[in-house]
Enzyme design. Structure first.
Site, PDB file in Angstrom:
ATOM      1  N   LYS A  36       7.030   4.483   4.557  1.00 16.42           N
ATOM      2  CA  LYS A  36       6.924   6.144   4.229  1.00 16.42           C
ATOM      3  C   LYS A  36       7.871   6.459   3.808  1.00 16.42           C
ATOM      4  O   LYS A  36       7.648   7.416   2.662  1.00 16.42           O
ATOM      5  CB  LYS A  36       6.445   6.660   5.688  1.00 16.42           C
ATOM      6  N   THR A  77       5.226  11.396   7.433  1.00 20.15           N
ATOM      7  CA  THR A  77       5.352  11.286   8.796  1.00 20.15           C
ATOM      8  C   THR A  77       6.751  11.977   9.235  1.00 20.15           C
ATOM      9  O   THR A  77       7.562  11.523   8.326  1.00 20.15           O
ATOM     10  CB  THR A  77       4.796   9.934   9.317  1.00 20.15           C
ATOM     11  N   ASP A  78       6.843  12.241  10.367  1.00 16.33           N
ATOM     12  CA  ASP A  78       8.006  12.491  11.111  1.00 16.33           C
ATOM     13  C   ASP A  78       9.032  11.533  11.331  1.00 16.33           C
ATOM     14  O   ASP A  78      10.038  11.319  11.413  1.00 16.33           O
ATOM     15  CB  ASP A  78       7.972  13.379  12.391  1.00 16.33           C
ATOM     16  N   GLU A  79       8.199  10.239  11.426  1.00 12.56           N
ATOM     17  CA  GLU A  79       8.866   8.867  11.577  1.00 12.56           C
ATOM     18  C   GLU A  79       9.896   8.647  10.433  1.00 12.56           C
ATOM     19  O   GLU A  79      10.750   7.783  10.824  1.00 12.56           O
ATOM     20  CB  GLU A  79       7.973   7.679  11.709  1.00 12.56           C
ATOM     21  N   TYR A 127       7.188   0.187   9.059  1.00 12.48           N
ATOM     22  CA  TYR A 127       6.269   1.468   8.472  1.00 12.48           C
ATOM     23  C   TYR A 127       6.988   2.700   8.160  1.00 12.48           C
ATOM     24  O   TYR A 127       6.717   3.210   7.117  1.00 12.48           O
ATOM     25  CB  TYR A 127       5.486   1.633   9.686  1.00 12.48           C
ATOM     26  N   THR A 179       0.986  -1.034   0.125  1.00 10.40           N
ATOM     27  CA  THR A 179       0.060   0.124   0.083  1.00 10.40           C
ATOM     28  C   THR A 179       0.896   1.435  -0.116  1.00 10.40           C
ATOM     29  O   THR A 179       0.658   2.160  -0.914  1.00 10.40           O
ATOM     30  CB  THR A 179      -1.057   0.055   1.326  1.00 10.40           C
TER      31      THR A 179
HETATM   32  P1  NAD Z   1      -5.463   5.114   9.534  1.00  8.17           P
HETATM   33  O1  NAD Z   1      -4.938   3.906   9.608  1.00  8.17           O
HETATM   34  O2  NAD Z   1      -6.335   5.653  10.440  1.00  8.17           O
HETATM   35  O3  NAD Z   1      -6.438   5.258   8.071  1.00  8.17           O
HETATM   36  C1  NAD Z   1      -5.950   4.875   6.924  1.00  8.17           C
HETATM   37  C2  NAD Z   1      -7.115   5.034   5.958  1.00  8.17           C
HETATM   38  O4  NAD Z   1      -6.396   4.430   4.360  1.00  8.17           O
HETATM   39  C3  NAD Z   1      -8.097   3.578   6.063  1.00  8.17           C
HETATM   40  O5  NAD Z   1      -9.447   4.349   5.825  1.00  8.17           O
HETATM   41  C4  NAD Z   1      -7.703   2.614   5.328  1.00  8.17           C
HETATM   42  O6  NAD Z   1      -9.032   1.936   4.917  1.00  8.17           O
HETATM   43  C5  NAD Z   1      -7.413   3.277   4.062  1.00  8.17           C
HETATM   44  N1  NAD Z   1      -6.308   2.416   3.302  1.00  8.17           N
HETATM   45  C6  NAD Z   1      -5.496   1.679   3.505  1.00  8.17           C
HETATM   46  N2  NAD Z   1      -4.866   0.971   2.568  1.00  8.17           N
HETATM   47  C7  NAD Z   1      -5.324   1.460   1.541  1.00  8.17           C
HETATM   48  C8  NAD Z   1      -5.380   1.158   0.091  1.00  8.17           C
HETATM   49  N3  NAD Z   1      -4.526   0.205  -0.527  1.00  8.17           N
HETATM   50  N4  NAD Z   1      -5.992   1.857  -0.879  1.00  8.17           N
HETATM   51  C9  NAD Z   1      -7.181   2.901  -0.284  1.00  8.17           C
HETATM   52  N5  NAD Z   1      -7.264   3.003   0.870  1.00  8.17           N
HETATM   53  C10 NAD Z   1      -6.463   2.364   1.855  1.00  8.17           C
HETATM   54  O7  NAD Z   1      -4.179   6.501   9.132  1.00  8.17           O
HETATM   55  P2  NAD Z   1      -4.181   7.737   9.819  1.00  8.17           P
HETATM   56  O8  NAD Z   1      -3.510   7.725  11.161  1.00  8.17           O
HETATM   57  O9  NAD Z   1      -5.254   8.579   9.412  1.00  8.17           O
HETATM   58  O10 NAD Z   1      -2.723   8.221   8.970  1.00  8.17           O
HETATM   59  C11 NAD Z   1      -3.096   8.833   7.656  1.00  8.17           C
HETATM   60  C12 NAD Z   1      -1.923   9.117   6.939  1.00  8.17           C
HETATM   61  O11 NAD Z   1      -1.118  10.105   7.696  1.00  8.17           O
HETATM   62  C13 NAD Z   1      -1.155   8.025   6.682  1.00  8.17           C
HETATM   63  O12 NAD Z   1      -0.407   8.151   5.569  1.00  8.17           O
HETATM   64  C14 NAD Z   1      -0.046   8.332   7.989  1.00  8.17           C
HETATM   65  O13 NAD Z   1       1.354   7.704   7.425  1.00  8.17           O
HETATM   66  C15 NAD Z   1       0.157   9.619   8.026  1.00  8.17           C
HETATM   67  N6  NAD Z   1       0.441  10.315   9.219  1.00  8.17           N
HETATM   68  C16 NAD Z   1      -0.181   9.830  10.295  1.00  8.17           C
HETATM   69  C17 NAD Z   1      -0.008  10.439  11.798  1.00  8.17           C
HETATM   70  C18 NAD Z   1      -0.682   9.872  12.867  1.00  8.17           C
HETATM   71  O14 NAD Z   1      -0.233  10.381  14.046  1.00  8.17           O
HETATM   72  N7  NAD Z   1      -1.647   8.973  13.062  1.00  8.17           N
HETATM   73  C19 NAD Z   1       1.133  11.376  11.930  1.00  8.17           C
HETATM   74  C20 NAD Z   1       1.696  11.602  10.720  1.00  8.17           C
HETATM   75  C21 NAD Z   1       1.318  11.254   9.334  1.00  8.17           C
HETATM   76  P1  TYD Z   2       1.589   4.807  18.605  1.00  8.72           P
HETATM   77  O1  TYD Z   2       0.143   5.524  19.016  1.00  8.72           O
HETATM   78  O2  TYD Z   2       1.617   3.416  18.077  1.00  8.72           O
HETATM   79  O3  TYD Z   2       2.263   5.942  17.537  1.00  8.72           O
HETATM   80  P2  TYD Z   2       3.776   5.856  16.975  1.00  8.72           P
HETATM   81  O4  TYD Z   2       4.524   4.581  17.282  1.00  8.72           O
HETATM   82  O5  TYD Z   2       3.601   5.899  15.570  1.00  8.72           O
HETATM   83  O6  TYD Z   2       4.431   7.028  17.522  1.00  8.72           O
HETATM   84  O7  TYD Z   2       2.511   4.642  19.781  1.00  8.72           O
HETATM   85  C1  TYD Z   2       2.716   6.179  20.438  1.00  8.72           C
HETATM   86  C2  TYD Z   2       3.694   5.782  21.520  1.00  8.72           C
HETATM   87  O8  TYD Z   2       2.985   5.041  22.550  1.00  8.72           O
HETATM   88  C3  TYD Z   2       4.791   4.874  21.177  1.00  8.72           C
HETATM   89  O9  TYD Z   2       5.807   5.397  22.055  1.00  8.72           O
HETATM   90  C4  TYD Z   2       4.430   3.513  21.690  1.00  8.72           C
HETATM   91  C5  TYD Z   2       3.789   3.796  22.756  1.00  8.72           C
HETATM   92  N1  TYD Z   2       2.322   2.872  23.106  1.00  8.72           N
HETATM   93  C6  TYD Z   2       2.497   2.223  24.242  1.00  8.72           C
HETATM   94  O10 TYD Z   2       3.295   2.394  25.078  1.00  8.72           O
HETATM   95  N2  TYD Z   2       1.327   1.265  24.582  1.00  8.72           N
HETATM   96  C7  TYD Z   2       0.560   0.968  23.714  1.00  8.72           C
HETATM   97  O11 TYD Z   2      -0.161   0.153  23.718  1.00  8.72           O
HETATM   98  C8  TYD Z   2       0.674   1.611  22.247  1.00  8.72           C
HETATM   99  C9  TYD Z   2      -0.381   1.289  21.215  1.00  8.72           C
HETATM  100  C10 TYD Z   2       2.006   2.600  22.142  1.00  8.72           C
END
Ligand code: NAD
Ligand code: TYD
Length: 339
Positions: free
Chosen positions: A157, A125-127, A153, A100
């Protein structure tokens, strides 16, 4: 404008779709989503009947399908939120992350190349920058920080980001990238830290903190992220990368204790569990560029945002209870039993 938003049934994409549909009635918002475990039609329910919104189910990595959609819609803008987004799942099974996040991004870029586009925006993402040490609070990620990934992951990205920059340079695709810190807010899937802790605390279940809980994340309210992306897409130059973050660093333990305090629950619920392999220590964004060039600043302080978020989970129990009552049970057992 016709805007394809991929991944709009997920957490950030869903919040972004709400913002676009309500702010720009003259634009047409087409949400393309595969509806994986993380996609939820209930998240889109508030906009389903709006005349400027359309939902299409499909996979960004399905080339014939994506080409047909571009031919039918003729989008002006594509904003790619679609991704596999959970680090822990990428450690269990990296394959779908490559499919994906890398192949899917490549297909979208090829479609932009074939049919033309005014703007392709990659939500990253900052990751991709790896992590920072805890004992150097003076260090921050800038747009020039080298990519240095830790998990499947973040590697997927970063690969997507490299593809976007290559298509910009080689094929002149008018692309931009944003790299945001950890988001929190409504519609966040309860496998991630903050919603998981809220749901467990409300159910008086143990709160699983990885390692010592000392890892630091830089939390941003999701609406602030969405507004930053909107600004970039409408106002920025092409070929640019923007970091997005609000200088809101907290250890995981601080975040978990805040959730417990807000809900009036005991800290005895905290349970320390085996750490995540390769666990990044600290993320911290320097958002100077987006502030200087586009005037963006976060509007929601963490203390207010976390209160709003907790209230949303209290007011929308059916949204997350539906999720945690289904297939999620098996996931939780697999990830947390005997940890
Ligand atoms: P999420 O997992 O909540 O949502 C992902 C969405 O993408 C879902 O609706 C899923 O059905 C859809 N999807 C997955 N595979 C697909 C495919 N092959 N085709 C079409 N749709 C597909 O993710 P999120 O937390 O909303 O993150 C959205 C974006 O932001 C991602 O690209 C993530 O890397 C980025 N991001 C997330 C965070 C965070 O804190 N969550 C921070 C920085 C960047
Ligand atoms: P997460 O929400 O998975 O985001 P990311 O790994 O992308 O930063 O996790 C945020 C932080 O919380 C990360 O340091 C891992 C920690 N974490 C826990 O300690 N327990 C948990 O059950 C989860 C899901 C995350």
């Amino acid at each position: 404008m016709k805007i394809i938003v991929t991944g709009g049934a997920g957490f950030i994409g869903g919040n972004f779709v709400h913002l676009m549909v309500n702010t720009y009635p003259e634009d047409q918002i087409i949400c393309l989503d595969k509806l994986t475990y993380a996609g939820n039609m209930e998240t889109l329910q508030p906009v389903m009947d709006k005349p400027n919104f359309q939902f299409v189910k499909g996979d960004i990595a399905d080339r014939p399908f994506v080409y047909q959609l571009f031919e039918d819609v003729k989008p002006d803008v594509v904003i790619n939120f679609a991704a596999e987004s959970h680090v822990d799942r990428s450690i269990e099974d990296p394959g779908i992350f490559l499919q994906t996040n890398v192949i899917g991004t490549g297909v979208l870029l090829d479609a932009c190349r074939k049919y033309g586009i005014q703007r392709y925006h990659q939500v990253s993402t900052d990751e991709v920058y790896g992590d920072l040490p805890l004992d150097r609070p003076d260090l921050f990620f800038t747009e020039e920080t080298p990519l240095h990934t830790s998990s499947p992951y973040s590697a997927s990205k970063a690969s997507a980001d490299l593809l976007v920059m290559a298509y910009y340079r080689t094929f002149k695709i008018p692309a931009t990238i944003s790299r945001c810190s950890n988001n929190y807010g409504p519609y966040h899937f309860p496998e991630k830290l903050i919603p998981l802790m809220i749901a467990n605390a409300l159910n008086d279940k143990p709160l699983p903190v990885y390692g010592k809980g000392e890892n630091v994340r830089d939390w941003l309210y999701v609406e602030d992220h969405c507004k930053a992306i909107d600004l970039i897409v409408r106002k920025s130059r092409v070929g640019e990368v923007y970091n997005i973050g609000g200088h809101n660093e907290r250890t995981n333990l601080e975040v978990v204790k805040t959730v417990l305090r807000e809900l009036g629950k005991s800290e005895d619920l905290i349970t320390y569990v085996t750490d995540r392999p390769g666990h990044d220590m600290r993320y911290a964004i320097d958002p100077t560029k987006i502030h200087r060039e586009l005037g963006w600043l976060p509007e929601t302080k963490f203390d207010d945002g976390i209160k709003k978020t907790i209230q949303w989970y209290l007011d929308n129990k059916s949204w997350w209870e539906n999720i945690i009552s289904g297939e999620y049970q098996n996931y939780y057992e697999k990830m947390y039993a005997n940890r």
